[in-house]
Design an enzyme around this catalytic site. Structure first.
Site, PDB file in Angstrom:
ATOM      1  N   SER A 143       0.842  -1.191   0.000  1.00 14.83           N
ATOM      2  CA  SER A 143       0.000   0.000   0.000  1.00 14.83           C
ATOM      3  C   SER A 143       0.873   1.235   0.000  1.00 14.83           C
ATOM      4  O   SER A 143       2.018   1.197   0.490  1.00 14.83           O
ATOM      5  CB  SER A 143      -0.901   0.003   1.238  1.00 14.83           C
ATOM      6  OG  SER A 143      -1.540   1.254   1.401  1.00 14.83           O
ATOM      7  N   TYR A 147      -2.030   0.483  10.639  1.00 10.49           N
ATOM      8  CA  TYR A 147      -2.080  -0.229   9.361  1.00 10.49           C
ATOM      9  C   TYR A 147      -0.836   0.079   8.532  1.00 10.49           C
ATOM     10  O   TYR A 147      -0.203  -0.825   7.971  1.00 10.49           O
ATOM     11  CB  TYR A 147      -3.352   0.193   8.618  1.00 10.49           C
ATOM     12  CG  TYR A 147      -3.441  -0.280   7.188  1.00 10.49           C
ATOM     13  CD1 TYR A 147      -3.866  -1.573   6.884  1.00 10.49           C
ATOM     14  CD2 TYR A 147      -3.145   0.578   6.128  1.00 10.49           C
ATOM     15  CE1 TYR A 147      -3.959  -1.996   5.565  1.00 10.49           C
ATOM     16  CE2 TYR A 147      -3.250   0.168   4.815  1.00 10.49           C
ATOM     17  CZ  TYR A 147      -3.651  -1.114   4.537  1.00 10.49           C
ATOM     18  OH  TYR A 147      -3.748  -1.526   3.229  1.00 10.49           O
TER      19      TYR A 147
END
Length: 251
Positions: free
Chosen positions: A144, A157
Site C-alpha cells: 500500500s 495499518y
C-alpha cells in the site's frame, strides 16, 4: 508455465475473497490462466468466488487458510504445490482496522499487525521456497502507499504495510537469479467493500485498475508497481516533507 506475455497458467490467491485478487483472476483467466486456487477462511463468500471463476472457465479449488495461523501454513500450502506447479502466487489478504478504536485497544492493533505483516511473512516464505524449488513463478504482494510514510490517520495499518513492503523487497533480492520473480504492488485508496464509507483520498482507484497494473507488471517483470502510477511522484515528494509540516497536512 507462463506464456510469451507473462500470463500464468496456474494461480494461487492467498486471501481468496479479496476484491483486488478476484479482479486480477478474472483478467488473467480472460488471457490464459486455467487453474486457480483460492485460499482463505471457509465461508459462503469464498465458495461464491470459486463458483464465479469456474463460470469463467477456470478449474477452481478452495483451500482453508488462515493468515493468523502460521503454524499451519507450511502444511496447507505445501499440499497445494504438491498438486502441480504454481506459476503465480498473489498474496492479497489484509486488514484495514479502525485507527481510532485500535489505538485504544492494543489487542485489536496487534491483530491488524499480525494479519498484515506476521501472517504475510510466514505465507510469503513458504510460497517463496516452493516457487524456488520448482524453478519458476511469480510472487505478487499487495502492499500500500500507506507503507511509504506513517500518517496520523492510519499509522497502525501503515506500519504493518511498511514492514510487509520491506520484507517483500528483501525477499525479491534474496530470490534474484533463482527464476522466481517478486513484485510488490502499492495501490492508493481502492474502492472496495473494505473501504466503503471511508473518505476517499486523491487518486482513488478501483480493483480493476489494480488488476490491470498487476498484469502489466507481470509482462514487464516489474519489481514495484504503483496504482495509479502518479502516486510514485506524490509519495516521493511526501517522503521529504519536513515532519512538523507533514503533521499539519490533511492526511
Amino acid at each position: 508455465m507462463k506464456d510469451a506475455f507473462g500470463t500464468p497458467q496456474s494461480l494461487l490467491i492467498l486471501g481468496g475473497t479479496s476484491e483486488i485478487a478476484l479482479a486480477t483472476a478474472r483478467r488473467l483467466i480472460a488471457r490464459r490462466t486455467r487453474t486457480v486456487w483460492l485460499a482463505g477462511r471457509p465461508s459462503p463468500d469464498l465458495e461464491k468466488a470459486a463458483a464465479h471463476l469456474r463460470g469463467l472457465g477456470a478449474e477452481t479449488h478452495t483451500v482453508a487458510f488462515d493468515a493468523l495461523a502460521p503454524d499451519s501454513h507450511e502444511t496447507i500450502l505445501g499440499k497445494v504445490f504438491a498438486e502441480g506447479d504454481i506459476d503465480m502466487v498473489l498474496l492479497a489478504f489484509g486488514m484495514l482496522g479502525d485507527q481510532a478504536l485500535d489505538e485504544r485497544d492494543p489487542v485489536a492493533a496487534v491483530r491488524v499487525a499480525e494479519t498484515n505483516y506476521t501472517g504475510a511473512v510466514s505465507a510469503g516464505l513458504v510460497c517463496a521456497r516452493a516457487l524456488q524449488a520448482q524453478g519458476h513463478g511469480s510472487l505478487v504482494v499487495l502492499s500500500s502507499v500507506a507503507a511509504e510514510r506513517a500518517r496520523r490517520s492510519n499509522f497502525i495499518y501503515g506500519s504493518a504495510k511498511a514492514g510487509l513492503d520491506a520484507f517483500t523487497q528483501g525477499l525479491g533480492d534474496a530470490l534474484h537469479g533463482t527464476g522466481v520473480h517478486v513484485m510488490v504492488v502499492r495501490p492508493g485508496f481502492v474502492r472496495t467493500s473494505m473501504t466503503a464509507g471511508r473518505p476517499e483520498t486523491p487518486l482513488a482507484t478501483t480493483p480493476e485498475a489494480v488488476a490491470t497494473a498487476i498484469e502489466l507488471g507481470l509482462r514487464r517483470r516489474s519489481e514495484t508497481v504503483w496504482v495509479p502510477g502518479a502516486l510514485r511522484l506524490v509519495m516521493a515528494a511526501l517522503r521529504h516533507v519536513p515532519r512538523p509540516l507533514f503533521r499539519r497536512l490533511p492526511l
